[in-house]
Design an enzyme around this catalytic site. Structure first.
Site, PDB file in Angstrom:
ATOM      1  N   SER A  13     -25.510 -23.774  -9.212  1.00  0.00           N
ATOM      2  CA  SER A  13     -25.147 -25.053  -8.691  1.00  0.00           C
ATOM      3  C   SER A  13     -26.421 -25.865  -8.537  1.00  0.00           C
ATOM      4  O   SER A  13     -26.538 -26.997  -8.412  1.00  0.00           O
ATOM      5  CB  SER A  13     -24.157 -25.547  -7.846  1.00  0.00           C
ATOM      6  OG  SER A  13     -24.344 -24.836  -6.776  1.00  0.00           O
ATOM      7  N   GLU A 154     -29.023 -26.994   0.960  1.00  0.00           N
ATOM      8  CA  GLU A 154     -29.773 -28.106   0.262  1.00  0.00           C
ATOM      9  C   GLU A 154     -30.474 -29.145   0.776  1.00  0.00           C
ATOM     10  O   GLU A 154     -31.650 -29.390  -0.007  1.00  0.00           O
ATOM     11  CB  GLU A 154     -28.546 -28.728  -0.870  1.00  0.00           C
ATOM     12  CG  GLU A 154     -27.919 -27.861  -1.804  1.00  0.00           C
ATOM     13  CD  GLU A 154     -28.719 -27.451  -3.022  1.00  0.00           C
ATOM     14  OE1 GLU A 154     -29.322 -28.275  -3.444  1.00  0.00           O
ATOM     15  OE2 GLU A 154     -28.436 -26.368  -3.613  1.00  0.00           O
ATOM     16  N   HIS A 188     -26.438 -19.340  -2.044  1.00  0.00           N
ATOM     17  CA  HIS A 188     -27.356 -20.141  -0.918  1.00  0.00           C
ATOM     18  C   HIS A 188     -27.209 -19.561   0.374  1.00  0.00           C
ATOM     19  O   HIS A 188     -28.228 -19.795   1.206  1.00  0.00           O
ATOM     20  CB  HIS A 188     -26.397 -21.392  -0.790  1.00  0.00           C
ATOM     21  CG  HIS A 188     -26.666 -22.586  -1.945  1.00  0.00           C
ATOM     22  ND1 HIS A 188     -26.036 -22.413  -2.952  1.00  0.00           N
ATOM     23  CD2 HIS A 188     -27.413 -23.740  -1.880  1.00  0.00           C
ATOM     24  CE1 HIS A 188     -26.529 -23.533  -3.720  1.00  0.00           C
ATOM     25  NE2 HIS A 188     -27.163 -24.384  -2.909  1.00  0.00           N
TER      26      HIS A 188
END
Ligand code: DGL
Length: 273
Positions: A13, A154, A188
């Protein structure tokens, strides 16, 4: 006939899948890679199975157009929700990150108490528990979703008091129940491994599924006679990066994770696929 020289497609993603790319680059350095990060639609973790499957299907179509010889679903949420369905729709060999992670966790645990941290989707799917129990039916698997970790990563807050504080809150219950193994069940999370490790303490082994995923990818390519025999030269097209938004930000981030000058990341309109 699939060409041995063709690239491997890897997707996530956003930037999380780069933790898997790094391992692939390390373990099978002859391979070319095409990476797609769905930066316009991140996060996947809070979306429904239908939506994640639709997004994954579009990405697979895009990667097929890049003539990839294999696909790595470098996203736990997409591996949990979409892999079973999308792998049936193409002849391209495909692997996800959940099975390899479950395998390592069931091997390294001593007391059989395994914690899984991941997105809401991954935890709700119960997929880690399912695979771990197939390998070790006495294992006790405890899942905890950590929805704020993805935006923190992010945003690049990898070493930050805010990340520390959130980690302490999320992980407290896993510490209380005395797990000895913790799976970083979102690609992540290895980027905040230090923080998670500090909070959990030395007695807990952290499992990053990326290593085992790259190892299983190598085996799969060997088995299918698809390993690249000729080393691809480091140049513009050995490693190619595509995103659905904010390519400059992605490029900066990617260069801080992968010690290889990523010259460009191209923005594409994934909705067209
Ligand atoms: N990195 C992904 C995973 O492994 C998804 C994170 C997200 O988009 O929520 O689950």
């Amino acid at each position: 006939m699939i060409n041995q020289n063709a690239p491997i497609g890897v997707f996530d993603s956003g930037v999380g899948g780069l933790t898997v790319v790094k391992e692939i680059m390390h373990q099978i350095p002859n391979e070319r890679i095409v990476y797609f990060g769905d930066t316009a639609r991140v996060p996947y973790g809070s979306k429904s199975k239908e939506t994640v499957t639709k997004f994954s299907r579009q990405i697979v179509r895009f990667l097929q157009m890049q003539n990839v010889k294999a696909i790595v679903v470098a996203c736990n949420t997409a591996s949990a929700y979409a892999l079973d369905e999308i792998e049936k729709e193409t002849d391209i060999p495909m692997i996800g990150v959940v099975k390899p992670g479950a395998k390592v966790a069931s091997e390294v645990t001593g007391n059989g108490k395994i914690g899984i941290i991941g997105t809401e989707g991954t935890i709700a799917s119960g997929i880690y528990s399912k695979y771990i129990k197939e390998l070790n039916d006495k294992a006790e698997v405890i899942g905890r979703s950590c929805p704020l970790f993805v935006p923190l990563v992010e945003e690049g807050l990898l070493q930050d008091p805010v990340t520390d504080e959130i980690a302490k809150r999320y992980l407290a219950e896993l510490i209380d129940i005395d797990i000895d193994t913790l799976v970083l069940g979102c690609t992540h999370y290895p980027l905040i491994r230090e923080t998670v490790g500090r909070v959990m303490g030395d007695k807990v082994t952290l499992v990053n599924p990326a290593y085992e995923t790259a190892r299983e990818l190598k085996e799969l390519l060997e088995e299918k006679n698809l390993l690249n025999e000729e080393p691809a030269k480091l140049g513009d097209d050995k490693y190619r990066f595509f995103v659905s938004d904010a390519s400059e930000k992605f490029k900066r981030f990617a260069n801080s994770i992968i010690k290889y000058g990523i010259l460009s990341a191209k923005t594409i309109n994934i909705e067209e696929y």
